[in-house]
Design a protein around this motif. Structure first.
Motif, short mmCIF file in Angstrom:
data_model
loop_
_atom_site.label_atom_id
_atom_site.label_comp_id
_atom_site.label_asym_id
_atom_site.label_seq_id
_atom_site.Cartn_x
_atom_site.Cartn_y
_atom_site.Cartn_z
N THR A 306 4.68 -57.60 -36.19
CA THR A 306 6.05 -57.09 -36.14
C THR A 306 6.10 -55.60 -35.82
O THR A 306 7.15 -55.10 -35.41
CB THR A 306 6.76 -57.34 -37.47
OG1 THR A 306 6.00 -56.76 -38.54
CG2 THR A 306 6.91 -58.84 -37.72
N PHE A 311 6.75 -56.69 -29.74
CA PHE A 311 7.59 -57.45 -30.67
C PHE A 311 8.92 -56.73 -30.87
O PHE A 311 9.98 -57.37 -30.93
CB PHE A 311 6.90 -57.63 -32.01
CG PHE A 311 7.71 -58.45 -32.99
CD1 PHE A 311 7.64 -59.83 -32.99
CD2 PHE A 311 8.56 -57.83 -33.90
CE1 PHE A 311 8.39 -60.58 -33.88
CE2 PHE A 311 9.32 -58.57 -34.79
CZ PHE A 311 9.23 -59.95 -34.77
N CYS A 312 8.89 -55.41 -30.99
CA CYS A 312 10.14 -54.66 -31.12
C CYS A 312 11.02 -54.86 -29.89
O CYS A 312 12.25 -54.97 -30.00
CB CYS A 312 9.83 -53.17 -31.34
SG CYS A 312 8.99 -52.82 -32.90
N TYR A 315 12.49 -58.35 -29.98
CA TYR A 315 13.46 -58.41 -31.08
C TYR A 315 14.79 -57.83 -30.62
O TYR A 315 15.86 -58.41 -30.86
CB TYR A 315 12.92 -57.64 -32.28
CG TYR A 315 13.87 -57.59 -33.46
CD1 TYR A 315 13.95 -58.64 -34.36
CD2 TYR A 315 14.69 -56.49 -33.66
CE1 TYR A 315 14.81 -58.60 -35.44
CE2 TYR A 315 15.55 -56.44 -34.73
CZ TYR A 315 15.61 -57.49 -35.62
OH TYR A 315 16.48 -57.44 -36.68
N ASP A 393 12.34 -61.85 -38.37
CA ASP A 393 11.55 -60.62 -38.51
C ASP A 393 10.16 -60.86 -39.09
O ASP A 393 9.55 -59.94 -39.64
CB ASP A 393 12.30 -59.60 -39.39
CG ASP A 393 12.64 -60.15 -40.76
OD1 ASP A 393 12.19 -61.27 -41.08
OD2 ASP A 393 13.37 -59.47 -41.51
N GLU A 394 9.63 -62.07 -38.96
CA GLU A 394 8.26 -62.37 -39.35
C GLU A 394 7.61 -63.24 -38.28
O GLU A 394 8.29 -64.01 -37.60
CB GLU A 394 8.19 -63.10 -40.69
CG GLU A 394 8.56 -62.26 -41.89
CD GLU A 394 8.38 -63.03 -43.20
OE1 GLU A 394 7.50 -63.92 -43.23
OE2 GLU A 394 9.12 -62.76 -44.15
N PHE A 649 9.00 -51.02 -36.63
CA PHE A 649 10.00 -52.09 -36.62
C PHE A 649 11.26 -51.66 -37.38
O PHE A 649 12.37 -52.03 -37.00
CB PHE A 649 9.41 -53.35 -37.25
CG PHE A 649 10.32 -54.53 -37.22
CD1 PHE A 649 10.81 -55.02 -36.02
CD2 PHE A 649 10.72 -55.16 -38.38
CE1 PHE A 649 11.66 -56.10 -35.97
CE2 PHE A 649 11.57 -56.24 -38.36
CZ PHE A 649 12.03 -56.72 -37.15
#
Length: 807
Positions: A306, A311-312, A315, A393-394, A649
């Motif tokens: 994360t 990943f950010c 997201y 968020d995981e 994150f």
């Protein structure tokens, strides 16, 4: 022997056809139950087709075909050809459609509600039994050369057998189906019981039947009719067998696919209805699409988690799907045409860490793979991409209960080579394991009905969690808490309520990896806060707080509790002192750790954005923050209310609240990131016109277009190798600096070269091309930047203080 008309004819039974009739009935019943197993609702064409197929398999094969194969076992008058049973075509056709219609109605009553009811079970079972009995006696009425005489005791007994067996078999089947415990062997057992009811009814009724001769028909015609009937019946039975084989192949393929996906990077959809039930496929699995075989790390420290920049990015993309929706077609073209991207696409057997020419950036390829997987998942659910949900968020590690071949090889290679070395650093990479990303959303009743009509089901988590855990190769204890948190996962990030808040901004240093931030467990985008009963701070209150600048929490509490201070203060000051003291005390209980007592006050109130989804209005909350740096050995999990999370994150989450202006800025940055790459793959041939415009971009000279930004930002995360572009030797080189991107944005630079091309004819010779009016036009604009949040300011103050202490 010759038998007079109106006399009863002796008959016997062929045991081979008796066994065959039961087998045919089992095949039809099993096929019917498999089709019913895949039904998800009483609405939608998909479910109506399954109902029609199930009714046909039950009525035409399990009942009708079994009946005529069973009658084929009856041998009249010791096998004389002209004495065998013949049939009337009209009655035979009617007996074919009767059980299909009645059984279809019975199945519909069973599936009209997701919960099995006693009334529905009895009604459906009686209808199914009536279909079995009705078809038998209607088919018997179609015998053209005999008159069937029945014993009422056998008629009653056969009817009871049909109703009881059908009610038990179908009731048990639908009970298992509603509880998600109807595994294949349970469905087969129900099919065997249902076939016992069909065959048992037929043979009990047949034993109580006598045949009185009415006429003798032509033997050849009779034989042909019997053979034709058997051929039709066997064709129907073979069709059901093929259907069962197809189901078996598909089921085995799905099991292999799920086993493989447990070792891959996969995107799944966790959709919840208003009753807290989870959307699953008819097999009890989550709708999902493979992103890639595995994330290609550049080093042992480059772990996809994360806190990873990629990943950010994904997201933020999931919080504003409009930023990538129109780029997905171009991404597909790029992945098809890029040799490096082809090795990373789903279905590729191998992946490589490096591009063959050094120009491809795997982080960009992975972003494209994620967007395409999300688009495919939206197509599977028949939903627009914007309604697909937001990224959880995981990241769930899959394949933890079953080692892949690579994992076993790696484990065996470590045996006996320092496995007991206590100084060896713990490994952060688990080879051969997969990762599962979730898109989470909630749907209303209308969307729930639409998804059910499309072939999906909603199930309570306890009924499917064990099956889901097996498919992901994780334990139920690992999966159940995550699903419970996903059920409560908000569709929009939470913001503070308008007003004044006390907050604790605590950082935990990480070895060579920055910091973690202290956050509440139930709102990981916020700081631990306590709201004060104040709508806004007045100037006198701000002036008073300024006196406490850089004070520790313990010193503030001690000062606020002094009796002499309270006696000399005014009434409104005493009220304010009490509010501050109570707020600090509550905040200390929430954190419950010693480092909070050394946190220092930032006297200047900070402003945090607020958004009210009911009114659609933006606002601001005032924050009085205490900043602290915890020990490097501080546990990540502080208590059951707060924990430390990745600062990268956490900062990313500050820009994704509902209606945030940063969404538009992110969308522009995404288009600049991918525009040049996609344009290079789709660049059309240059038209032969009298005037051409070129612009100098990252990939060389390109035709300029008003719809495409004049420059692009190349977001390479790891691969910083130079692009194999031919060295520019023009005189304009060096007039402007290379565009850079920092925390506060950058300067957007582009060069536009205008060339006028004219044709000059000299006599009859070919035209010569002359270039004139050669010039260089340079354009510099400031790219839009995201606002600086109050978190950025707190980080700057905290780190600056830490550096001063070290100096």
């Amino acid at each position: 022997m010759d038998v007079p008309v109106d006399d009863y004819v002796f008959h016997s039974y062929d045991p081979g056809f008796i066994v065959l009739s039961y087998i045919v009935s089992v095949v039809g019943c099993w096929t019917s139950l498999e089709l019913l197993h895949k039904r998800t609702s009483s609405k939608g064409l998909y479910n109506w087709y399954l109902l029609l197929g199930a009714a046909t398999a039950m009525g035409a094969v399990a009942i009708w075909s079994m009946h005529f194969i069973g009658n084929r076992a009856i041998t009249m008058d010791e096998g004389q050809p002209d004495m065998q049973i013949g049939y009337n075509a009209a009655f035979t056709a009617g007996s074919f459609f009767l059980p299909i219609c009645v059984v279809g109605l019975a199945f519909y009553l069973f599936t009209i509600s997701e919960q099995v009811s006693f009334t529905g079970t009895i009604t459906g079972g009686c209808l199914a039994g009536f279909a079995i009995c009705g078809m038998h006696y209607l088919g018997q009425g179609g015998i053209s050369n005999y008159h069937a005489v029945y014993d009422w005791r056998f008629v009653l007994g056969s009817g009871i057998i049909a109703v009881v067996a059908a009610t038990l078999a179908l009731g048990i089947f639908f009970y298992f189906k509603s509880g998600w415990t109807n595994t294949w062997w349970k469905r087969s057992a129900c099919a065997l019981l249902l076939a016992v009811g069909v065959s048992g009814m037929h043979w009990v009724a047949t034993v109580g039947t006598s045949y009185r001769l009415e006429s003798v028909i032509d033997g050849n015609r009779n034989g042909l009719s019997r053979r034709t009937t058997v051929v039709v019946v066997l064709c129907l039975a073979i069709g059901c067998c093929i259907t069962l084989v197809i189901f078996a192949i598909i089921g085995q393929r799905n099991r292999h696919r799920m086993a493989d996906r447990a070792q891959q990077v996969v995107l799944a959809c966790a959709t919840w209805d208003q009753d807290g039930r989870l959307l699953v496929t008819p097999e009890g699995l989550l709708p999902c699409r493979k992103i890639t075989n595995s994330y290609v790390e550049r080093s042992f420290d480059d772990i996809f988690s994360t806190e990873h920049p990629v990943f950010c990015w994904i997201y933020r993309a999931s919080r504003y799907w409009q930023s990538v929706a129109d780029l997905i077609p171009g991404m597909r073209i790029h992945l098809r045409s890029s040799s490096f991207a082809k090795r990373s696409r789903p279905g590729s057997a191998t992946q490589t860490r490096d591009s063959p020419d050094g120009t491809e950036d795997y982080s960009q390829v992975f972003k494209e793979l994620f967007c395409i997987a999300a688009s495919d998942l939206a197509t599977l659910l028949q939903e627009p991409l914007e309604n697909l949900g937001v990224l959880y968020d995981e990241i769930v590690s899959t394949g933890t209960t079953k080692k892949s071949r690579s994992a076993r090889v790696f484990s065996s290679s470590q045996t006996g080579t320092g496995s007991n070395d206590i100084e060896r650093a713990p490994s952060r990479i688990i080879f051969g394991r997969g990762q599962l990303l979730f898109l989470v959303r909630r749907v209303d009743k209308l969307e729930t009905a639409q998804l059910q009509a499309s072939g999906f089901r909603f199930a309570p988590v306890p009924q499917v969690v064990e099956h889901l855990a097996r498919s992901m190769q994780v334990t139920v204890k690992e999966l159940q808490p995550r699903l419970d948190r996903m059920k409560e996962f908000p569709p929009h990030v939470r913001t503070l309520d308008p007003g004044v808040h006390l907050a604790c901004f605590a950082l935990r240093p990480l070895y060579q990896r920055g910091f973690d931030v202290l956050v509440p467990k139930d709102a990981k985008n916020l700081l631990p806060t306590v709201a004060l009963p104040i709508p806004a701070l007045d100037m006198w209150q701000i002036d008073f707080i300024t006196r406490f600048d850089d004070w520790e929490v313990g010193k503030c509490l001690q000062w606020l509790s002094k009796q002499s201070i309270l006696e000399s203060a005014t009434a409104r000051e005493r009220v304010f002192f009490g509010q501050l003291y109570n707020g600090l005390f509550a905040l200390g209980q929430q954190i419950n750790d010693e480092f909070f007592q050394t946190a220092r006050l930032t006297a200047r109130p900070l402003r945090a954005p607020c958004y009210n989804p009911e009114t659609g209005m933006h606002g601001q909350a005032e924050i009085i923050a205490f900043r602290a740096i915890a020990d490097v050995h501080q546990s990540r999990l502080l208590n059951d209310r707060v924990e430390f999370t990745s600062s990268r994150f956490f900062l990313c989450q500050q820009h994704v609240y509902q209606k945030s202006p940063d969404h538009q800025i992110f969308a522009r940055r995404v288009h600049r990131e991918f525009a040049s790459l996609l344009e290079r793959k789709e660049r059309p041939s240059l038209p032969r016109a009298s005037s051409s415009h070129y612009r100098r971009g990252f990939f060389g000279r390109m035709p300029s277009s008003p719809a495409v930004p004049t420059a692009s930002t190349y977001s390479g995360q790891w691969d910083h190798s130079p692009s194999p572009i031919k060295e520019d030797s023009s005189s304009e080189k060096g007039l402007v600096d290379e565009p850079t991107s920092g925390p506060f944005g950058g300067i957007h630079v582009s060069n536009e070269v205008t060339i006028d091309v004219s044709e000059v004819r000299r006599g009859d010779r070919s035209p010569n091309v002359e270039m004139s009016n050669l010039g260089v036009f340079s354009e510099a604009t400031v790219a839009p930047v995201e606002r600086e949040t109050f978190i950025d300011e707190l980080i700057s103050l905290t780190i600056a203080e830490r550096r001063q202490q070290r100096a």
